[in-house]
Design an enzyme around this catalytic site. Sequence first.
Site, mmCIF file in Angstrom:
data_model
loop_
_atom_site.group_PDB
_atom_site.id
_atom_site.type_symbol
_atom_site.label_atom_id
_atom_site.label_comp_id
_atom_site.label_asym_id
_atom_site.label_seq_id
_atom_site.Cartn_x
_atom_site.Cartn_y
_atom_site.Cartn_z
ATOM 1 N N HIS A 53 2.068 3.234 -9.022
ATOM 2 C CA HIS A 53 1.968 1.967 -9.183
ATOM 3 C C HIS A 53 3.072 1.201 -10.114
ATOM 4 O O HIS A 53 3.565 0.199 -9.887
ATOM 5 C CB HIS A 53 0.580 1.643 -9.982
ATOM 6 C CG HIS A 53 -0.596 2.077 -9.097
ATOM 7 N ND1 HIS A 53 -0.748 1.798 -7.866
ATOM 8 C CD2 HIS A 53 -1.675 2.782 -9.422
ATOM 9 C CE1 HIS A 53 -1.987 2.103 -7.403
ATOM 10 N NE2 HIS A 53 -2.663 2.894 -8.250
ATOM 11 N N ASP A 87 0.832 -1.263 -0.006
ATOM 12 C CA ASP A 87 0.116 -0.036 -0.063
ATOM 13 C C ASP A 87 0.837 1.220 0.085
ATOM 14 O O ASP A 87 2.022 1.179 0.556
ATOM 15 C CB ASP A 87 -0.750 -0.153 1.388
ATOM 16 C CG ASP A 87 -2.291 0.984 1.087
ATOM 17 O OD1 ASP A 87 -2.531 1.206 -0.140
ATOM 18 O OD2 ASP A 87 -2.637 1.392 2.094
ATOM 19 N N LEU A 101 10.583 -20.587 -4.649
ATOM 20 C CA LEU A 101 9.442 -19.796 -4.094
ATOM 21 C C LEU A 101 8.282 -19.690 -4.884
ATOM 22 O O LEU A 101 8.276 -19.588 -6.138
ATOM 23 C CB LEU A 101 9.942 -18.184 -4.153
ATOM 24 C CG LEU A 101 8.945 -17.263 -3.700
ATOM 25 C CD1 LEU A 101 8.767 -17.069 -2.301
ATOM 26 C CD2 LEU A 101 9.452 -15.818 -4.187
#
Length: 251
Positions: A48, A31, A142
């Site tokens: 963004h 955020d 991962l």
Amino acid sequence: MKTSFIDKKQSEDRISCLGDNKLNHIAIIMDGNGRWAQKRGMPRVAGHKEGLTTVVKVVKSAVKCKVKYLTLYTFSTENWKRPKSEIDFILKLPMEFLNRYLPELIANNVRIETIGDVAYLPVYTRKALQYATKRTRNNDGLQLNFALNYGSRHEILLAMKEMYLDINHAKLSLDNVDEQLFSQYLNTAGMPEPDLLIRTGGEKRLSNFLLWQLAYTEFWFTDVLWPDFSEEEFMRALDEYQQRKRRFGGI
Ligand code: IPE
Ligand code: IPE
Ligand code: MG
């Protein structure tokens, strides 16, 4: 030539993510992108875009720390309330990210997955993710989960409906429904629950993220805005996590 996230020198460094607490799964609420851009007099979407560089850094660090699952809150079911131009921009980013970084992710044995109701995403977003998922299916490093059009209440309701249908069709008996079984109807079926939740950007709320799965997760909040979130800050979170005493209701 393929570039690798981890050069030899880095992999030899002692890393501070180790400790007694297991660290299989980290979930992150990324955020603060809009505020990062606005502080610089730029349009929100610039934040963004800049946030993608943080994603790369954090994935690198997670690979280094041998974390098994990293789940990134990328677009929530509530984010549809934003202006269409911002939504369109955000939903193009997975494609841009994968076009640019998929070879590196593959070189680092990363497996890509999505959670959320992806059927509602634009076709180019779905295609890019489907391709990356297929291409990385056999990687066993991962697992990088992008939460897209994800909302926990929506997820829980869908799980409940699906379970109801299975009971109705006699595929499942109500007597066998327990927490473990219910978990298998969620998007995170088969994954361990997050050990650590990180939220950047200063807010201290879950914003409808993984409500069921975070029941016993350790929370770590920082005011740092996502595009400014650094490897050092990530390591600080992991280090603090290792100081926590996880009791799970015991003594
Ligand atoms: C997080 O940054 C990214 C998404 C929700 C998609 P924000 O866009 O929420 O940034 P702030 O919180 O407005 O600064
Ligand atoms: C949460 O951030 C969603 C994502 C990071 C994708 P928001 O910015 O949408 O959350 P609120 O509105 O502050 O709760
Ligand atoms: Mg926000």
